[in-house]
Design a protein around this motif. Structure first.
Motif, PDB file in Angstrom:
ATOM      1  N   LYS A 163       0.852  -1.191   0.000  1.00  0.00           N
ATOM      2  CA  LYS A 163       0.000   0.000   0.000  1.00  0.00           C
ATOM      3  C   LYS A 163       0.889   1.244   0.000  1.00  0.00           C
ATOM      4  O   LYS A 163       2.084   1.185   0.256  1.00  0.00           O
ATOM      5  N   LEU A 164       0.251   2.384  -0.257  1.00  0.00           N
ATOM      6  CA  LEU A 164       0.942   3.657  -0.045  1.00  0.00           C
ATOM      7  C   LEU A 164       0.439   4.229   1.274  1.00  0.00           C
ATOM      8  O   LEU A 164      -0.746   4.139   1.583  1.00  0.00           O
ATOM      9  N   TRP A 165       1.331   4.802   2.031  1.00  0.00           N
ATOM     10  CA  TRP A 165       0.950   5.384   3.318  1.00  0.00           C
ATOM     11  C   TRP A 165       1.207   6.886   3.289  1.00  0.00           C
ATOM     12  O   TRP A 165       2.276   7.324   2.887  1.00  0.00           O
ATOM     13  N   ASN A 166       0.219   7.618   3.730  1.00  0.00           N
ATOM     14  CA  ASN A 166       0.390   9.063   3.812  1.00  0.00           C
ATOM     15  C   ASN A 166       0.984   9.434   5.155  1.00  0.00           C
ATOM     16  O   ASN A 166       0.405   9.150   6.199  1.00  0.00           O
ATOM     17  N   VAL A 167       2.139  10.075   5.075  1.00  0.00           N
ATOM     18  CA  VAL A 167       2.878  10.404   6.288  1.00  0.00           C
ATOM     19  C   VAL A 167       2.943  11.919   6.457  1.00  0.00           C
ATOM     20  O   VAL A 167       3.071  12.649   5.480  1.00  0.00           O
TER      21      VAL A 167
ATOM     22  N   GLU B 288      -3.030  16.225  19.744  1.00  0.00           N
ATOM     23  CA  GLU B 288      -3.763  16.753  18.587  1.00  0.00           C
ATOM     24  C   GLU B 288      -3.793  15.737  17.453  1.00  0.00           C
ATOM     25  O   GLU B 288      -4.789  15.576  16.759  1.00  0.00           O
ATOM     26  N   VAL B 289      -2.684  15.056  17.300  1.00  0.00           N
ATOM     27  CA  VAL B 289      -2.592  14.042  16.251  1.00  0.00           C
ATOM     28  C   VAL B 289      -3.587  12.917  16.529  1.00  0.00           C
ATOM     29  O   VAL B 289      -4.294  12.454  15.628  1.00  0.00           O
ATOM     30  N   VAL B 290      -3.653  12.504  17.777  1.00  0.00           N
ATOM     31  CA  VAL B 290      -4.590  11.451  18.166  1.00  0.00           C
ATOM     32  C   VAL B 290      -6.021  11.927  17.936  1.00  0.00           C
ATOM     33  O   VAL B 290      -6.856  11.180  17.408  1.00  0.00           O
ATOM     34  N   GLU B 291      -6.266  13.160  18.319  1.00  0.00           N
ATOM     35  CA  GLU B 291      -7.598  13.743  18.137  1.00  0.00           C
ATOM     36  C   GLU B 291      -8.019  13.743  16.668  1.00  0.00           C
ATOM     37  O   GLU B 291      -9.201  13.604  16.346  1.00  0.00           O
ATOM     38  N   ALA B 292      -7.044  13.910  15.802  1.00  0.00           N
ATOM     39  CA  ALA B 292      -7.336  13.929  14.363  1.00  0.00           C
ATOM     40  C   ALA B 292      -7.647  12.530  13.847  1.00  0.00           C
ATOM     41  O   ALA B 292      -8.028  12.358  12.695  1.00  0.00           O
ATOM     42  N   GLY B 293      -7.468  11.527  14.707  1.00  0.00           N
ATOM     43  CA  GLY B 293      -7.825  10.174  14.307  1.00  0.00           C
ATOM     44  C   GLY B 293      -6.664   9.331  13.774  1.00  0.00           C
ATOM     45  O   GLY B 293      -6.870   8.210  13.306  1.00  0.00           O
TER      46      GLY B 293
ATOM     47  N   GLN C 266      -6.108  15.384   4.405  1.00  0.00           N
ATOM     48  CA  GLN C 266      -5.141  14.676   3.561  1.00  0.00           C
ATOM     49  C   GLN C 266      -5.071  13.186   3.880  1.00  0.00           C
ATOM     50  O   GLN C 266      -4.221  12.473   3.363  1.00  0.00           O
ATOM     51  N   GLU C 267      -5.945  12.745   4.762  1.00  0.00           N
ATOM     52  CA  GLU C 267      -6.004  11.335   5.140  1.00  0.00           C
ATOM     53  C   GLU C 267      -4.638  10.755   5.504  1.00  0.00           C
ATOM     54  O   GLU C 267      -4.194   9.737   4.977  1.00  0.00           O
ATOM     55  N   ILE C 268      -4.014  11.436   6.429  1.00  0.00           N
ATOM     56  CA  ILE C 268      -2.708  10.990   6.925  1.00  0.00           C
ATOM     57  C   ILE C 268      -2.895   9.809   7.865  1.00  0.00           C
ATOM     58  O   ILE C 268      -3.737   9.834   8.749  1.00  0.00           O
ATOM     59  N   GLN C 269      -2.106   8.763   7.646  1.00  0.00           N
ATOM     60  CA  GLN C 269      -2.224   7.578   8.500  1.00  0.00           C
ATOM     61  C   GLN C 269      -1.091   7.461   9.519  1.00  0.00           C
ATOM     62  O   GLN C 269      -1.221   6.813  10.542  1.00  0.00           O
ATOM     63  N   ILE C 270       0.058   8.065   9.165  1.00  0.00           N
ATOM     64  CA  ILE C 270       1.224   7.948  10.039  1.00  0.00           C
ATOM     65  C   ILE C 270       1.818   9.329  10.283  1.00  0.00           C
ATOM     66  O   ILE C 270       2.005  10.099   9.335  1.00  0.00           O
TER      67      ILE C 270
ATOM     68  N   GLN D 173      -7.127  19.633  11.292  1.00  0.00           N
ATOM     69  CA  GLN D 173      -7.911  19.692  10.058  1.00  0.00           C
ATOM     70  C   GLN D 173      -7.143  19.120   8.872  1.00  0.00           C
ATOM     71  O   GLN D 173      -7.671  18.312   8.102  1.00  0.00           O
ATOM     72  N   MET D 174      -5.891  19.508   8.740  1.00  0.00           N
ATOM     73  CA  MET D 174      -5.118  19.077   7.573  1.00  0.00           C
ATOM     74  C   MET D 174      -4.815  17.585   7.586  1.00  0.00           C
ATOM     75  O   MET D 174      -4.817  16.933   6.544  1.00  0.00           O
ATOM     76  N   LEU D 175      -4.560  17.038   8.763  1.00  0.00           N
ATOM     77  CA  LEU D 175      -4.304  15.593   8.844  1.00  0.00           C
ATOM     78  C   LEU D 175      -5.516  14.829   8.346  1.00  0.00           C
ATOM     79  O   LEU D 175      -5.405  13.827   7.640  1.00  0.00           O
ATOM     80  N   GLN D 176      -6.694  15.335   8.716  1.00  0.00           N
ATOM     81  CA  GLN D 176      -7.927  14.666   8.299  1.00  0.00           C
ATOM     82  C   GLN D 176      -8.177  14.830   6.803  1.00  0.00           C
ATOM     83  O   GLN D 176      -8.437  13.859   6.106  1.00  0.00           O
TER      84      GLN D 176
END
Lengths: 217, 217
Positions: free
Chosen positions: A85-89, A167-172, A147-151, A142-145
Motif C-alpha cells: 500500500k501507499l501510506w500518507n505520512v 492533537e494528532v490522536v484527536e485527528a484520528g 489529507q487522510e494521513i495515516q502515520i 484539520q489538515m491531517l484529516q
DNA sequence: GCATGTGAATTCATTCACAGCT
DNA sequence: AGCTGTGAATGAATTCACATGC
C-alpha cells in the motif's frame, strides 16, 4: 487463508519480518530463486528454526526439501508488512532530524509518502522545504484529516511533544513515531513507536562501560 | 560494591535504564526528592516490580517505605550507563542523516562528542561541516586511532557499509551504530547496534495493516 | 503503613527434534 | 536426501507475593 488460529504476533517477530524482507530484496538481486531457512538464518545471524517459526505464523510458504521461493516470499512478507500500500505520512517539526527524514530515500521506496510538514516557527511556515510547503502547526488537526494521513512522525522538542501527540490522536491518526526524548501517552488503539537516538547511544556507552556484563547484542 | 554475583544484564533492562534516566531528569526538574517504583512505573507504563528488579541488578538504592532518592538514583544510573564519561564519536557518511545527527543537541548533552567526520565524496572532503572538517574516508583507520574514537556511527549507503565497518573494527573500535539498511558482520567483542528507520516505519505499517494481531506495543 | 528487594511462579520467546512432504 | 512446519522442551523476561526494614 494465510493464518490458522490467530495468535498474537510478537514485536520481535514483526521486527524480523522486516529483516527477512531486506534479505530477500538482496537475494532477488543476486538472482536466487529459492532460499532455505538455514541460509537465510546464516545471513541474518539467526537460527533456522526461528526463521521457520516466524514465517509459519502467517502460513506455509515453503516447499519441503527445497526451501522458500524468494520472489513469492518477498511479495508475501511485503503484503504482511503493508508495503504493497501507499501510506500518507506527515512530519511535525522540521528541525535537523525531521528535515533529514524528509529526504530519506528509503522511505519513499517502501511506500511511505511524506505529504505534509508542520512547524510552529513563523519563519519556516509557508516556506518550501524540498518541494513541500511547511504548514502552521495550528492547522494540524484539520489538515491531517483532509489529507487522510495515516502515520505521523513527531520530531519536536520534548516539551512540545505531548501536546502535538494529543492533537494528532484527536485527528484520528492511529500510528505515531516519536523522536522526542519523552514517553508519550496515547490511547490503547494508537500504536506509538519511540525512536530515541540517545537511548541507543547510551546502550553503546553502557556496553563499553560494562563489557563484563554484556555478552551478545 | 554495587553488584552481587554478576548476572547478565538483558538488553531490555539496559534500554529501560535509559528510560528511567530520562524520567528522573524530569522528576528532578519538577522538584521531586523521592520517587516510588509504583509512580515511576506509572509514568513510563511499566510495572513496579519491573522497575525494582531492574534497579536491583545494580544494588539497592531505595529506602523501604519511602522510595528512591531522585537525585542519587539519577546519578547512579548515569554512572551505570557511562554518562559520567565523555565519549569520542566519529561519523562516517555526511549525508542527510549523518548531517542531522552532527547537530543533534541531545548527544552532546549526554557526553557524546562528535570529533571526526568522514566521507568519500571528493566535493565534501576538506570542507567544514558545522565546525568539523570532513576527512577522506581513506584515512579512517589511522585517524580513529589517533583521536581515540570509541564509538562510530555509520550512515553510508548499504553497499558501502560492510567495508567501512571492517575498517572501523580494524582500527580497534568496539562500539558501532549502524544506520545503513544491511546486517553487518562484526567480531563478538564489538557491540553493533542497528538503527533502521525503515524497519520502524514498517512496524507501524504492519500494525495498521494487522490491527487484529497487535494488542500492545 | 508503606515500599523495597527478591526468590518463586508465570508468561513469553527461542530452540530442539522429528514427522511429513518433495 | 533435504528442508519445512510444528508440538514439546528449554531458556529468558516479567510478574507475583511476601518477608524485611523504615
Amino acid at each position: 487463508m494465510a493464518k490458522k488460529s490467530m495468535r498474537k504476533i510478537s514485536n520481535s517477530t514483526i521486527h524480523r519480518l522486516s529483516i527477512y524482507y531486506r534479505a530477500l530484496l538482496g537475494l532477488e538481486r543476486e538472482g536466487y530463486e529459492t532460499i532455505s531457512s538455514k541460509e537465510l538464518a546464516r545471513r541474518e545471524k539467526l537460527t533456522p528454526a526461528q526463521v521457520r517459526k516466524d514465517l509459519s505464523f502467517f502460513g506455509s510458504f515453503g516447499t519441503r526439501g527445497l526451501g522458500y521461493p524468494v520472489k513469492e516470499l518477498k511479495a508475501r512478507i511485503g503484503e504482511i508488512l503493508g508495503l504493497n500500500k501507499l501510506w500518507n505520512v506527515a512530519m511535525v517539526g522540521v528541525g535537523n532530524i525531521g528535515s533529514a527524514l524528509v529526504s530519506y530515500k528509503e522511505f519513499a521506496k517502501q511506500g511511505f509518502i511524506v505529504k505534509l510538514l508542520f512547524d510552529n516557527d513563523q519563519r519556516k511556515i509557508g516556506s518550501n522545504h524540498k518541494g513541500i510547503i511547511i504548514n502552521d502547526i495550528a492547522s494540524i488537526k484539520q489538515m491531517l484529516q483532509e489529507q487522510e494521513i495515516q502515520i505521523v512522525i513527531v520530531t519536536v522538542p520534548a516539551a512540545a511533544a505531548q501536546k502535538v501527540c494529543d492533537e494528532v490522536v484527536e485527528a484520528g491518526v492511529k500510528a505515531i513515531m516519536n523522536f522526542a526524548p519523552v514517553s508519550l501517552k496515547v490511547p490503547d488503539d494508537v500504536v506509538l513507536l519511540n525512536e530515541n537516538m540517545s537511548i541507543e547511544l547510551e546502550h553503546l556507552s553502557f556496553s563499553l562501560t560494562n563489557r563484563n556484563m554484556v555478552l551478545s547484542d
